[in-house]
Design an enzyme around this catalytic site. Structure first.
Site, short mmCIF file in Angstrom:
data_model
loop_
_atom_site.label_atom_id
_atom_site.label_comp_id
_atom_site.label_asym_id
_atom_site.label_seq_id
_atom_site.Cartn_x
_atom_site.Cartn_y
_atom_site.Cartn_z
N ASP A 161 0.93 -1.25 0.02
CA ASP A 161 -0.03 -0.01 0.06
C ASP A 161 0.84 1.39 -0.05
O ASP A 161 1.71 1.42 0.76
CB ASP A 161 -0.75 -0.03 1.26
CG ASP A 161 -1.85 -1.17 1.34
OD1 ASP A 161 -2.24 -1.88 0.26
OD2 ASP A 161 -2.13 -1.62 2.35
N ARG A 243 -11.57 -0.54 -7.37
CA ARG A 243 -11.47 0.37 -5.98
C ARG A 243 -11.37 1.45 -5.89
O ARG A 243 -10.25 2.03 -5.60
CB ARG A 243 -10.33 -0.81 -5.17
CG ARG A 243 -10.74 -2.12 -5.12
CD ARG A 243 -9.76 -2.93 -4.12
NE ARG A 243 -9.88 -4.17 -4.13
CZ ARG A 243 -9.34 -4.97 -3.22
NH1 ARG A 243 -8.38 -4.66 -2.38
NH2 ARG A 243 -9.59 -6.39 -3.11
#
Length: 514
Positions: A161, A243
């Protein structure tokens, strides 16, 4: 089962995109500190001020960032860290100290609060190195580029991430950031902006998310529903497979964003989530809003959006697109004020304001870019009497996730309403007086509380006592709702006892702070 995603970019175009982004970053003008004030849901739950009021230091390596955190007097001592240069694995090591909990190979903001990380000078680039926020609160990240963070391959950082938040995170504002990858999961990348495991009150504003299989998620699984209250505004999502974001449970507000080339799906509201989607511009994209890859439906409220060359798939057992004519199927109440740009001008105003190195420019609400006014620093005067202090305590609201009980309550009210972070719910005593308590499983240090009255009942609370319910000792007394401080006490239960009132008291929030 969710179908696999494949990012539609070549290695050459990815390299060009990254080079262009870095070029913008390196040409930014000198900036000395974070500018402007938090917006969106980051203004709730006491607000997000980062390191305001604390020391300002400069860092050119990841190790220096960690050292700045570890040099503070305590883990909640405010600090602003100005970052310049490229932060990478080679210059980011673990630093130890009582006020920090760091690790090599990642910028670790763990078990801390009251921190601002801001790019200055020639720019701050976090190269293959993620920013991890865990068990922390009141964090600002501004004017930085984070690129090519991997979860597989070499080197790896932060689970892949770019910016990841997890485990009881509160009040984070990420602003004017550029978050980049060079592919999807098969190339070793994960999300650009992920929130999970009880992360709440977050705003992502004026940022660019580009060239990734996954833009970001709110909730790591259909059972991780403790996240939410997230605002996305004036961001550019470009060349993202899916997403944008994925929302499992909770509430999100997306307004004035520009979505370009969402290849598989966009805002994916599922598992009971609610998304308010206002005045966005969706362009050259597919299935930009709906519930996808699951039969656990989510909800949305839409208004003022532009759908420019957007295609929609047919509904199926795990595919519920909102289009081709998106209609609202819920309502979402927004607790903060905001100004909407017309959707038609969103591509232009976002192109001039979003991302690192744009001079921290923001929209004026009328489709024009402007430089925000620096946040004023007004000293807080301590109260001279035990009457509530009108200022807002800093740090984490310890009532969120705690327990509660009290004396007899009025019909239709709940003790839990005073610790849910929602000003629209409240507890009332069965008469004009009564008590409500916050409790924990182990001794907790508390030195200030904030009593928030529900709308329409302001001024009803008269005299009160604040009690250490473990011992019965009176911590302080006063009158009227607001914020009060007292000598720090370690206790398992604290009680707010209303001894006088005009009308019916309605306590929306009983906040507690260390």
């Amino acid at each position: 089962m969710r179908r696999p995603v494949a990012l539609r970019i070549s290695a050459a175009s990815a390299a060009m995109a990254i080079a262009a982004a870095v070029g913008v970053t390196l040409s930014m003008s000198e900036a000395s500190a974070a500018t402007g004030s938090a917006t969106g849901y980051a203004t709730q739950n006491g607000g997000t001020t980062g390191g305001a009021g604390g020391q300002t230091v400069r860092a050119t390596t990841g190790t220096q960032i960690h050292a700045a955190l570890c040099s503070r007097a305590a883990s909640n001592t405010p600090i602003t860290i100005e970052v310049e240069g490229t932060i990478n694995h080679g210059n980011t090591t673990k630093v130890s100290g009582d006020s920090c909990n760091t690790a090599a190979g990642v910028i670790e903001l763990k078990q801390i609060s009251n921190v601002t990380l801001v790019g200055v000078g020639s720019g701050a680039v976090f190269d293959q190195l993620g920013i991890h926020i865990r068990e922390s609160s009141n964090i600002i990240i501004q004017n930085v580029t984070v690129r090519n963070v991997k979860k597989s391959g070499s080197p790896t950082s932060n689970g892949g991430d770019a910016i990841g938040m997890e485990s009881d995170v509160r009040n984070v504002w990420v602003d004017h950031a550029t978050l980049l990858a060079s592919g999807g999961e098969s190339e070793g990348y994960d999300g650009l902006f992920d929130m999970k495991d009880n992360t709440q009150y977050v705003t992502l504003s004026y940022s660019i998310l580009r060239n990734s299989g996954r833009g970001g998620l709110i909730g790591s699984s259909e059972s991780d529903l403790s996240n939410g209250y997230v605002t996305f505004h004036h961001n550019r999502y470009e060349n993202i497979d899916s997403r944008a974001p994925l929302l499992r449970g909770g509430t999100a507000h997306a307004y004035n964003n520009h979505y370009v080339s969402l290849n598989e799906s966009g805002i994916n509201s599922r598992a009971g989530a609610k998304a308010k989607v206002d005045n966005n511009y969706f362009e050259d994209s597919k299935d930009v809003l709906g519930t996808f890859y699951t039969d656990q439906r989510g909800y949305w409220q839409v208004s003022g959006n532009v759908f420019d060359n957007v295609t929609w798939s047919s509904p199926g057992t795990e595919n519920y697109p909102a289009g081709p004519n998106p209609q609202s199927n819920t309502t979402v109440s927004i607790p903060y004020s905001y100004s909407l740009d017309a959707a038609a001008c969103v591509p232009d105003v976002v192109s001039r304001t979003a991302g690192a190195g744009t001079g921290l420019k923001v929209s004026d609400g009328n489709c024009s870019a402007q430089t925000p006014t620096p946040t004023p620093t007004t000293p807080t005067t301590p109260p001279t009497t035990p009457a509530p202090d009108p200022t807002q305590p800093s740090g984490t609201n310890l009532s969120i996730g705690a327990g509660s009980d009290g004396s007899s309550k009025a019909d239709g009210t709940s003790y839990g309403s005073v610790r849910d972070g929602d000003m629209s719910t409240y507890w009332s005593p069965s008469g004009s007086t009564g008590s409500v308590s916050i409790k924990w499983g182990s001794a907790t240090a508390v030195s200030s509380v904030a009593i928030r009255e529900a709308a329409g009942s302001t001024g009803a609370i008269g005299s009160w006592r604040l009690l250490n319910a473990d011992t019965g000792a009176v911590l302080t007394t006063g009158s009227g709702a607001g914020v009060v401080t007292f000598p720090q006490a370690s206790l398992k239960k604290i009680t707010f006892e209303i001894t006088g009132a005009t009308g019916t008291p309605k306590v929306a929030e009983f906040e507690t702070y260390a």
